[in-house]
Design a protein around this motif. Structure first.
Motif: not given
Lengths: 205, 205, 205, 205
Positions: A28-30, A32, A34-39, A41-42, A45
């Motif tokens: 489980l990791r973001l 690396e 990747d500049e898109r919003p964290i929401s 990216l989350l 996944q």
């Protein structure tokens, strides 16, 4: 025949299982860089979370059953030591097919099918390794604290066969519906959680 | 009803907690291939250090409290085994929201808010899992070494409700001030460090 | 001379070995950002699976033998503590040469040879570290539960020499056939699995 | 005052130390996607090997001394539990400054100096944490199995002061010679390996 108490084998197995189950989180990791919003990216996944949850349940229930099995064992011989090592290998490797499953489900299509097939095959092998250990313990006089009755042996055999059959079926189902396959693995884990080992005669532990 | 001593459950839980707390360090690392001076790279990672410190405190204090709880337990049944497994899942996963929190705080803005919300939600779930375990132990006769008095039960309930309330409040606070939210988590950890479990009657351990 | 029981040394060694063997899985992963089909990515990584399997066997059998060795030990002195620490270092580092071996075998050519040479040298050092520990235990009166007979000492020496010779030969073979070298390591592991320590007199453990 | 036996604290500390020492290997790896020959990649990473070796020695000897310290402890109170947790934090974090040191030494120049300063500061903090634990154990009646004599206390103080002084000196030396600083850390570890805790009166363990 030289034999030892199962104590250090249990401690080592517990260690490997505890580490394998905790290493699952490393998948489980973001991504690396990747500049898109964290929401975003989350959210994308979600397959990784599903795969993490299922594999956590699988290893956790294997721990419970490993524990339940070795509680009946009085002595360990060299063969059992190496069979248990092989069983641990098949469990310690699980974080890899878990990561493959997560990646495959995220990609979808043929990749998802291959990924869930690989995941299912791994558990077929784990199931066979459990069967080997179980078979050796049953067939070698003096390893069990108390010999099993004929009906308890039959129960254990049925239980093992069900698991092997279910995992094999999931290898096929992978090519039909990868997501259903993942759900199926959760189902088998639940089966092993509730369908217990044959009743154990009362013995001082 | 088949029950076992909590010894191997405690050993396995200790293993998972010790590994999860130590894996936190894997989120501290220099970005690969970034040629800027090391001092600069180190300084800009302050959110990762904060998140590491808070999560280390959170898991550490959970270990202390898990320990304090199971010291009172004489027997473990299957339900407790699986509830404890779920509790371990919520703690073993913490390195992931910790990394998300670090990344979010470094980016700032909306990303920081989402990240701290995710971090707080994880701990709401952990808190609920602790509540489940605690509730099952209290309601099932024979699991505790010594039954708790009515006032001790009330104390445990209050203690649990405070934690759940605090973590829920931090889920909201995340959208106001992400940094204050992180500080809040340190505060809740400190509360659980000092506000102990209800006094335990003297029993031989 | 101050000495302690081997109990905590064994627990710490078990911990390090269990972690090292489980960390091996971290070298199994899909290359990030590679868009080719998963089946292709999985197939081309066959050297990583081989290296994983061999290293798992190597560490597993070292665990069995470490266990067998320290079962005969009654007391541990400071020298043994530090020699054991050095032995653990050489085993804990194994995931690195394992990853190097996997990368080398995938590249082929000179890289494969260098990689398998590095892998083999690591095990020469591990072998020497085991020899140091073994030698110190044999030469220091009072560390063993029961002193070894002259023939048992000779057996231990032969066993150690064979291993050192085999690992040294594999360092040379690496430059001839890297794949045969990997197979050779599996062979040495199998030798140590079957060729047991000299027979142990019956002592209460 | 509620107190518990140090047994589970020792087990948890052993777990964290065993994991931290084994995680050090994760900083040894071939740079991904670098096509140069493996021999070249391996040779240019010499600082990583040095840093790995020194940190392995540092954590290993801390384990030995942690063990030696808690063997004298009969009871653990809450303060000691949290002080020990802080000590574990400073050790569990060490893989990070180790990776920083390796990167810094490979870059050279100002980066090497900053990196070795960060490494040394970490160990100043570890040293202070050890001092806190030691001080609390000495000052709280009833924690030690056997109270220490005045001369043994003085010995412990001197031993602690030397370490703190040495680590502080290494913080300064980092800006003069980073490589000498790393050697200095190996030297301090050797000092703590040989300069033992004050003699312990014979007590049944």
């Amino acid at each position: 025949v030289r034999r030892v108490s199962p104590q250090r084998l249990e401690a080592f197995s517990d260690g490997v299982l505890a580490i394998a189950i905790t290493l699952l989180v490393l998948d489980l990791r973001l991504p690396e860089g990747d500049e898109r919003p964290i929401s975003e990216l989350l959210l994308e996944q979600w397959p990784a979370y599903l795969a993490f949850g299922v594999s956590f349940a699988v290893i956790g229930i294997m721990w419970v059953n490993h524990h339940a099995l070795f509680r009946r064992v009085r002595q360990v011989d060299r063969t059992l030591l190496f069979q248990n090592l092989f069983l641990l290998l098949t469990i310690a490797v699980l974080p890899f097919p878990t990561a493959v499953a997560a990646e495959g489900l995220q990609r979808g299509g043929w990749d998802a099918k291959v990924a869930m097939f690989v995941y299912s095959v791994t558990l077929v092998v784990t199931s066979l390794a459990f069967g080997l250990v179980w078979n050796h313990i049953l067939r070698t006089p003096g390893l069990l604290r108390v010999p099993l009755s004929a009906s308890a042996r039959r129960g254990a055999l049925i239980r093992f066969s069900w698991g092997l059959l279910a995992y094999s079926a999931l290898c096929v189902l992978a090519f039909v519906s990868p997501l259903l396959t993942l759900a199926g693995h959760l189902g088998v884990a639940a089966y092993y959680a509730f369908e217990q080992l044959p009743a154990e005669p009362a013995v001082a532990t």
